[in-house]
Design a protein around this motif. Sequence first.
Motif, PDB file in Angstrom:
ATOM      1  N   PRO A 163     -63.045  14.577 -28.162  1.00  0.00           N
ATOM      2  CA  PRO A 163     -62.207  13.418 -28.504  1.00  0.00           C
ATOM      3  C   PRO A 163     -60.721  13.746 -28.678  1.00  0.00           C
ATOM      4  CG  PRO A 163     -64.227  13.381 -29.794  1.00  0.00           C
ATOM      5  CD  PRO A 163     -64.208  14.674 -29.045  1.00  0.00           C
ATOM      6  N   THR A 164     -60.388  14.985 -29.020  1.00  0.00           N
ATOM      7  CA  THR A 164     -58.981  15.345 -29.208  1.00  0.00           C
ATOM      8  C   THR A 164     -58.284  15.753 -27.912  1.00  0.00           C
ATOM      9  OG1 THR A 164     -59.524  17.660 -29.717  1.00  0.00           O
ATOM     10  CG2 THR A 164     -59.418  16.118 -31.566  1.00  0.00           C
ATOM     11  N   PHE A 165     -59.014  15.926 -26.822  1.00  0.00           N
ATOM     12  CA  PHE A 165     -58.425  16.326 -25.544  1.00  0.00           C
ATOM     13  C   PHE A 165     -57.877  15.106 -24.818  1.00  0.00           C
ATOM     14  CE2 PHE A 165     -61.610  20.077 -24.940  1.00  0.00           C
ATOM     15  CZ  PHE A 165     -60.959  20.778 -25.940  1.00  0.00           C
ATOM     16  N   THR A 166     -56.706  15.250 -24.231  1.00  0.00           N
ATOM     17  CA  THR A 166     -56.179  14.168 -23.398  1.00  0.00           C
ATOM     18  C   THR A 166     -56.844  14.172 -22.027  1.00  0.00           C
ATOM     19  OG1 THR A 166     -54.360  15.598 -22.725  1.00  0.00           O
ATOM     20  CG2 THR A 166     -53.946  14.083 -24.557  1.00  0.00           C
ATOM     21  N   SER A 167     -57.247  15.359 -21.553  1.00  0.00           N
ATOM     22  CA  SER A 167     -58.000  15.480 -20.306  1.00  0.00           C
ATOM     23  C   SER A 167     -58.984  16.632 -20.474  1.00  0.00           C
ATOM     24  CB  SER A 167     -57.070  15.726 -19.121  1.00  0.00           C
ATOM     25  OG  SER A 167     -56.372  16.935 -19.296  1.00  0.00           O
ATOM     26  N   PRO A 168     -60.081  16.625 -19.730  1.00  0.00           N
ATOM     27  CA  PRO A 168     -61.088  17.682 -19.877  1.00  0.00           C
ATOM     28  C   PRO A 168     -60.546  19.057 -19.488  1.00  0.00           C
ATOM     29  CG  PRO A 168     -61.954  15.849 -18.588  1.00  0.00           C
ATOM     30  CD  PRO A 168     -60.498  15.624 -18.754  1.00  0.00           C
ATOM     31  N   ILE A 169     -61.134  20.087 -20.076  1.00  0.00           N
ATOM     32  CA  ILE A 169     -60.858  21.461 -19.667  1.00  0.00           C
ATOM     33  C   ILE A 169     -61.809  21.758 -18.519  1.00  0.00           C
ATOM     34  CG2 ILE A 169     -61.014  23.879 -20.346  1.00  0.00           C
ATOM     35  CD1 ILE A 169     -60.337  22.986 -23.191  1.00  0.00           C
ATOM     36  N   THR A 171     -59.834  24.075 -35.764  1.00  0.00           N
ATOM     37  CA  THR A 171     -59.404  22.723 -36.138  1.00  0.00           C
ATOM     38  C   THR A 171     -60.413  21.637 -35.776  1.00  0.00           C
ATOM     39  OG1 THR A 171     -58.153  22.491 -34.075  1.00  0.00           O
ATOM     40  CG2 THR A 171     -56.952  23.291 -36.021  1.00  0.00           C
ATOM     41  N   SER A 172     -61.303  21.910 -34.846  1.00  0.00           N
ATOM     42  CA  SER A 172     -62.285  20.893 -34.434  1.00  0.00           C
ATOM     43  C   SER A 172     -63.629  21.065 -35.122  1.00  0.00           C
ATOM     44  CB  SER A 172     -62.481  20.932 -32.918  1.00  0.00           C
ATOM     45  OG  SER A 172     -63.104  22.145 -32.543  1.00  0.00           O
ATOM     46  N   GLY A 173     -63.689  21.937 -36.113  1.00  0.00           N
ATOM     47  CA  GLY A 173     -64.972  22.147 -36.802  1.00  0.00           C
ATOM     48  C   GLY A 173     -65.989  22.816 -35.908  1.00  0.00           C
ATOM     49  N   GLY A 174     -65.566  23.824 -35.172  1.00  0.00           N
ATOM     50  CA  GLY A 174     -66.479  24.540 -34.280  1.00  0.00           C
ATOM     51  C   GLY A 174     -66.768  23.789 -32.995  1.00  0.00           C
ATOM     52  N   GLY A 175     -65.836  22.956 -32.575  1.00  0.00           N
ATOM     53  CA  GLY A 175     -66.039  22.198 -31.330  1.00  0.00           C
ATOM     54  C   GLY A 175     -66.965  21.012 -31.505  1.00  0.00           C
ATOM     55  N   SER A 176     -67.137  20.567 -32.731  1.00  0.00           N
ATOM     56  CA  SER A 176     -68.039  19.452 -33.008  1.00  0.00           C
ATOM     57  C   SER A 176     -67.641  18.213 -32.212  1.00  0.00           C
ATOM     58  CB  SER A 176     -68.008  19.139 -34.509  1.00  0.00           C
ATOM     59  OG  SER A 176     -68.837  18.059 -34.808  1.00  0.00           O
ATOM     60  N   GLY A 177     -68.604  17.600 -31.557  1.00  0.00           N
ATOM     61  CA  GLY A 177     -68.362  16.415 -30.746  1.00  0.00           C
ATOM     62  C   GLY A 177     -68.036  16.714 -29.298  1.00  0.00           C
ATOM     63  N   SER A 178     -68.100  17.988 -28.911  1.00  0.00           N
ATOM     64  CA  SER A 178     -67.777  18.361 -27.538  1.00  0.00           C
ATOM     65  C   SER A 178     -68.981  18.203 -26.620  1.00  0.00           C
ATOM     66  CB  SER A 178     -67.321  19.819 -27.473  1.00  0.00           C
ATOM     67  OG  SER A 178     -66.158  20.000 -28.209  1.00  0.00           O
ATOM     68  N   LEU A 179     -68.714  17.801 -25.405  1.00  0.00           N
ATOM     69  CA  LEU A 179     -69.728  17.741 -24.361  1.00  0.00           C
ATOM     70  C   LEU A 179     -69.320  18.696 -23.253  1.00  0.00           C
ATOM     71  CD1 LEU A 179     -70.417  13.912 -24.037  1.00  0.00           C
ATOM     72  CD2 LEU A 179     -71.835  15.623 -25.149  1.00  0.00           C
ATOM     73  N   VAL A 180     -70.293  19.416 -22.721  1.00  0.00           N
ATOM     74  CA  VAL A 180     -70.043  20.366 -21.648  1.00  0.00           C
ATOM     75  C   VAL A 180     -70.875  19.938 -20.443  1.00  0.00           C
ATOM     76  CG1 VAL A 180     -70.153  22.778 -20.938  1.00  0.00           C
ATOM     77  CG2 VAL A 180     -69.649  22.220 -23.315  1.00  0.00           C
TER      78      VAL A 180
END
Length: 158
Positions: free
Chosen positions: A31-37, A90-99
């Motif tokens: 959610p904090t990324f403006t575009s995917p990595i 800062t993201s709590g261990g990447g919480s909420g990330s999708l890969v």
Amino acid sequence: MPHAYSSAYKSTIASVSAPEAPLVLLEITHPTFTSPIRVANDTQDITCNGDLYIGYPFRFIPPDDFENQSPKATLSIDNIGKDLMYWIETSGGGSGSLVKIMSIMRSQPDLIEWDITLELSNVRTSTPEITSDLGYENLYSKSAISKKYRPDNSPGLF
């Protein structure tokens, strides 16, 4: 539903000494990324369907298939640079990330042979590498209802 792989992909994964190896691509969203990595498991950049994937080697172990457990994959990357560690902290261990993991052939970069999207969890950091689990939240271990009436919290009912 079975996937129809291209004949080049099937012969490559079945061959002992294929002329080219399949490439694994990662697309990490948060959610904090403006575009995917976007990263390719290679030393060279590659463009797939108009998106540039930066060549950066990583280790990916595909999801397992064991009875009575959710499928889990493992992702490991070298721990270089402060930007990645800052994001993890800062993201709590990447919480909420999708890969999203995709497999392609370099000769046909716009043809995605297979893909899967998993949640990032259990990020572990050390000096040489950052390792995480990829999978799904186990919904079977969660309660289906938010409030349970038991003698200790609702004595008037019992």
